[in-house]
Write a protein that holds these residues in place. Structure first.
Motif, PDB file in Angstrom:
ATOM      1  N   GLY A   4       0.826  -1.213   0.000  1.00 50.72           N
ATOM      2  CA  GLY A   4       0.000   0.000   0.000  1.00 50.72           C
ATOM      3  C   GLY A   4       0.849   1.247   0.000  1.00 50.72           C
ATOM      4  N   GLU A 122      -5.621   1.137  13.850  1.00 54.72           N
ATOM      5  CA  GLU A 122      -5.044   0.158  12.928  1.00 54.72           C
ATOM      6  C   GLU A 122      -5.737  -1.168  13.237  1.00 54.72           C
ATOM      7  OE1 GLU A 122      -1.434  -0.792  10.369  1.00 54.72           O
ATOM      8  OE2 GLU A 122      -1.964   1.137  11.218  1.00 54.72           O
ATOM      9  N   ARG A 124      -6.427  -5.467  12.418  1.00 56.67           N
ATOM     10  CA  ARG A 124      -5.835  -6.711  11.919  1.00 56.67           C
ATOM     11  C   ARG A 124      -6.861  -7.831  12.017  1.00 56.67           C
ATOM     12  NH1 ARG A 124      -0.782  -9.336  15.041  1.00 56.67           N
ATOM     13  NH2 ARG A 124      -2.381 -10.509  16.143  1.00 56.67           N
ATOM     14  N   PHE A 145      -4.074 -10.162   8.024  1.00 57.46           N
ATOM     15  CA  PHE A 145      -4.136  -9.041   7.089  1.00 57.46           C
ATOM     16  C   PHE A 145      -4.486  -7.813   7.914  1.00 57.46           C
ATOM     17  CE2 PHE A 145      -6.895  -6.307   4.478  1.00 57.46           C
ATOM     18  CZ  PHE A 145      -6.001  -5.978   3.467  1.00 57.46           C
ATOM     19  N   GLY A 146      -3.658  -6.752   7.807  1.00 52.97           N
ATOM     20  CA  GLY A 146      -3.897  -5.538   8.578  1.00 52.97           C
ATOM     21  C   GLY A 146      -3.962  -4.309   7.685  1.00 52.97           C
ATOM     22  N   VAL A 147      -4.673  -3.290   8.141  1.00 52.21           N
ATOM     23  CA  VAL A 147      -4.804  -2.037   7.398  1.00 52.21           C
ATOM     24  C   VAL A 147      -4.717  -0.855   8.357  1.00 52.21           C
ATOM     25  CG1 VAL A 147      -6.196  -3.000   5.519  1.00 52.21           C
ATOM     26  CG2 VAL A 147      -7.332  -2.101   7.553  1.00 52.21           C
ATOM     27  N   GLY A 148      -4.331   0.295   7.813  1.00 50.35           N
ATOM     28  CA  GLY A 148      -4.265   1.502   8.621  1.00 50.35           C
ATOM     29  C   GLY A 148      -3.795   2.679   7.800  1.00 50.35           C
ATOM     30  N   SER A 149      -3.541   3.799   8.491  1.00 44.65           N
ATOM     31  CA  SER A 149      -3.098   5.032   7.849  1.00 44.65           C
ATOM     32  C   SER A 149      -2.335   5.862   8.869  1.00 44.65           C
ATOM     33  CB  SER A 149      -4.315   5.807   7.334  1.00 44.65           C
ATOM     34  OG  SER A 149      -3.929   7.012   6.739  1.00 44.65           O
ATOM     35  N   GLY A 174      -3.657   4.864   2.604  1.00 42.54           N
ATOM     36  CA  GLY A 174      -3.829   3.588   3.296  1.00 42.54           C
ATOM     37  C   GLY A 174      -2.702   2.616   3.022  1.00 42.54           C
ATOM     38  N   HIS A 175      -2.261   1.942   4.090  1.00 43.64           N
ATOM     39  CA  HIS A 175      -1.245   0.904   3.957  1.00 43.64           C
ATOM     40  C   HIS A 175      -1.800  -0.406   4.496  1.00 43.64           C
ATOM     41  CE1 HIS A 175      -0.524   2.431   8.098  1.00 43.64           C
ATOM     42  NE2 HIS A 175      -0.411   1.144   8.359  1.00 43.64           N
ATOM     43  N   GLY A 176      -1.077  -1.482   4.257  1.00 46.78           N
ATOM     44  CA  GLY A 176      -1.511  -2.781   4.741  1.00 46.78           C
ATOM     45  C   GLY A 176      -0.331  -3.670   5.073  1.00 46.78           C
ATOM     46  N   TRP A 177      -0.638  -4.763   5.763  1.00 44.71           N
ATOM     47  CA  TRP A 177       0.344  -5.771   6.159  1.00 44.71           C
ATOM     48  C   TRP A 177      -0.241  -7.143   5.895  1.00 44.71           C
ATOM     49  CZ3 TRP A 177       4.939  -4.329   8.573  1.00 44.71           C
ATOM     50  CH2 TRP A 177       5.000  -3.028   9.039  1.00 44.71           C
TER      51      TRP A 177
END
Length: 193
Positions: A4, A122, A124, A145-149, A174-177
């Protein structure tokens, strides 16, 4: 495995602003993580827990020749989570949800850091297996799977001074893991089946 964008750079043109997203891989690449959880059972099949996840990440692609070269990145994630198992005494489907706060640092050889903070909420989500080996111990292979900003991005110089990395036209992105993990779960009270 991060993916992301970290933020979007805004450029003003007559009548509009164009955004160019800055990818996560510009400042960090895949790495390894360790996580510690402490929690309590809510019934046999549910756990409420606090977690701390520490990721040691590889170099990104940006600014490779600046500041003596990048020397990796790290990230911390503190969260409150809940997990449920379809069968906590044998082999069950495991579902996990966690919400918390993440920070990220990209590091350079001369001591310069790029700090990404102000990332509350954030989230997950994980799916895996709950495999009970004996009454006191289970293993848990898990994909998450994680998401956040990130809301604040600043550069910390070797002398300790700071400067904003983003400008007035820039926007959060937005970024993710994605993670694959194998966890060991110690159950102090043992099985209650």
């Amino acid at each position: 495995m991060p993916f992301g964008s970290l933020w979007a750079r805004g450029t003003s043109y007559p009548g509009y602003v164009a955004f160019d997203e800055v990818g996560f891989t510009q400042y960090a690449s895949s790495g390894v993580l360790l996580e510690g959880d402490v929690g309590a059972r809510l019934g046999r099949n549910y756990n409420l827990f606090l977690l701390w996840e520490r990721a040691q990440l590889g170099d990104g692609r940006a600014e490779a020749n600046d500041h003596g070269g990048q020397r990796g990145a790290d990230s911390d994630f503190w969260a409150l989570g809940i997990r449920g198992s379809s069968d906590a005494d044998r082999v069950g489907l495991l579902i996990e949800i966690a919400i918390g706060y993440r920070r990220l640092r990209a590091l350079w050889a001369d001591g310069t850091e790029l700090q990404f903070t102000n990332a509350p909420f954030e989230a997950r989500f994980g799916v895996g297996a709950d495999i009970r080996l004996n009454p006191l111990f289970a293993i848990s292979p898990l994909a998450t799977f994680g998401v956040g900003s990130f809301g604040t991005i600043r550069r910390v110089h070797p002398d300790g001074t700071t400067s904003a990395e983003t400008g007035p036209l820039d926007e959060p992105a937005g970024h993710g893991w994605f993670t694959l993990s194998l966890g060991g779960h110690f159950d102090l009270a043992g099985s209650t089946k």
